[in-house]
Design an enzyme around this catalytic site. Structure first.
Site, PDB file in Angstrom:
ATOM      1  N   ASP A  95      -8.457  34.498  45.880  1.00 43.51           N
ATOM      2  CA  ASP A  95      -9.147  33.350  45.290  1.00 43.51           C
ATOM      3  C   ASP A  95      -9.226  32.242  46.332  1.00 43.51           C
ATOM      4  O   ASP A  95      -8.589  32.312  47.382  1.00 43.51           O
ATOM      5  CB  ASP A  95      -8.473  32.861  43.996  1.00 43.51           C
ATOM      6  CG  ASP A  95      -7.025  32.406  44.198  1.00 43.51           C
ATOM      7  OD1 ASP A  95      -6.636  32.078  45.331  1.00 43.51           O
ATOM      8  OD2 ASP A  95      -6.279  32.371  43.207  1.00 43.51           O
TER       9      ASP A  95
ATOM     10  N   ASP B  32       0.938  29.620  32.315  1.00 44.14           N
ATOM     11  CA  ASP B  32      -0.026  29.693  31.215  1.00 44.14           C
ATOM     12  C   ASP B  32      -0.612  31.087  31.067  1.00 44.14           C
ATOM     13  O   ASP B  32      -1.527  31.310  30.270  1.00 44.14           O
ATOM     14  CB  ASP B  32      -1.142  28.671  31.419  1.00 44.14           C
ATOM     15  CG  ASP B  32      -1.902  28.871  32.730  1.00 44.14           C
ATOM     16  OD1 ASP B  32      -1.537  29.799  33.504  1.00 44.14           O
ATOM     17  OD2 ASP B  32      -2.850  28.106  32.998  1.00 44.14           O
TER      18      ASP B  32
ATOM     19  N   HIS C  22      -2.098  32.859  33.609  1.00 44.59           N
ATOM     20  CA  HIS C  22      -3.199  33.193  34.513  1.00 44.59           C
ATOM     21  C   HIS C  22      -2.706  34.063  35.667  1.00 44.59           C
ATOM     22  O   HIS C  22      -1.519  34.085  36.000  1.00 44.59           O
ATOM     23  CB  HIS C  22      -3.891  31.933  35.038  1.00 44.59           C
ATOM     24  CG  HIS C  22      -3.194  31.238  36.171  1.00 44.59           C
ATOM     25  ND1 HIS C  22      -2.333  30.175  35.984  1.00 44.59           N
ATOM     26  CD2 HIS C  22      -3.239  31.453  37.508  1.00 44.59           C
ATOM     27  CE1 HIS C  22      -1.885  29.750  37.152  1.00 44.59           C
ATOM     28  NE2 HIS C  22      -2.411  30.522  38.098  1.00 44.59           N
TER      29      HIS C  22
END
Length: 231
Positions: A66, A128, A130
């Site tokens: 990413d 969370d 991800h």
């Protein structure tokens, strides 16, 4: 899914280093994607001791999965972090570094396929749920590598993140194509999410839950991160 538990952070880092070196020691091209952040810091310290200035690992090519571009900065946050943590200390040849950017992300999946795909990917788990840049209620499980425009209204967006307008990430479909996926998590703060992601329902609200379906997933935890699992 294979779950390995090290007694502590040092032990889990040693396990991770050894698995990665197993791939890196092949006598062929090895394509590896690695993660930034705090969890892999000791893994990289251990790898640098072996890899730095050694010709035995010139076959390894590195990819970021990413990227978050920053205005006025030559390279994005992710590759800059990877250079600081590992690529620069290990003196990795620039020809072996293949940055994913907002300019080339549409070519990422094709480019990887042309070199045989990713042999191994090292990822972390967000509190969370991800993984990579696949965020809760933003990801679509059918995504290949994709771009997200940030409006500031996303449920996971924090105003303190700064002036970030977009990012790109390998999506779930792209990650599922990786031959061996290694998820590393440490600390009690993520123990509940480890259990949710690995044993709960598969839902885009917890993006990492899709990893349960990966055909070759190794999860490496310390005892604290594994504390809510029934092993």
């Amino acid at each position: 899914m294979k779950i390995l538990v090290g007694k502590n952070y040092e032990a889990m880092s040693e396990l991770t280093k050894n698995i990665l070196l197993g791939y890196m020691s092949n006598d062929r091209r090895v394509n590896m994607s690695i993660t930034g952040g705090k969890t892999p810091v000791l893994v990289y310290d251990k790898l640098v001791e072996v890899v730095k200035d050694s010709p035995n690992y010139d076959n390894v090519h590195y990819y970021n999965f990413d990227e978050i571009p920053v205005s006025g900065q030559a390279e994005g946050i992710t590759i800059s972090d990877l250079r600081k943590l590992y690529l620069n200390p290990a003196n990795i040849n620039e020809e072996n570094i293949h940055p994913l950017t907002v300019e080339n992300y549409t070519e990422q999946d094709r480019a990887l396929a042309e070199v045989g795909g990713l042999d191994v990917m090292l990822i972390g788990l967000g509190g969370d749920g991800h993984f990579c840049g696949n965020m809760p209620n933003t990801v679509n499980f059918s995504n290949l590598t994709y771009r997200i425009e940030i409006t500031g209204e996303e449920s996971w967006f924090e105003p303190g993140m700064g002036d970030i307008k977009e990012f790109v990430t390998m999506g779930p479909v792209s990650v599922m194509r990786v031959k061996h996926l290694i998820l590393i998590v440490n600390g009690s703060a993520k123990a509940k999410m480890v259990k949710t992601a690995l044993t709960g329902p598969i839902t885009e609200e917890v993006p990492a839950s899709i990893l349960q379906l990966h055909p070759n997933l190794t999860v490496i935890l310390d005892e604290e991160a594994a504390s809510e699992l029934s092993l």
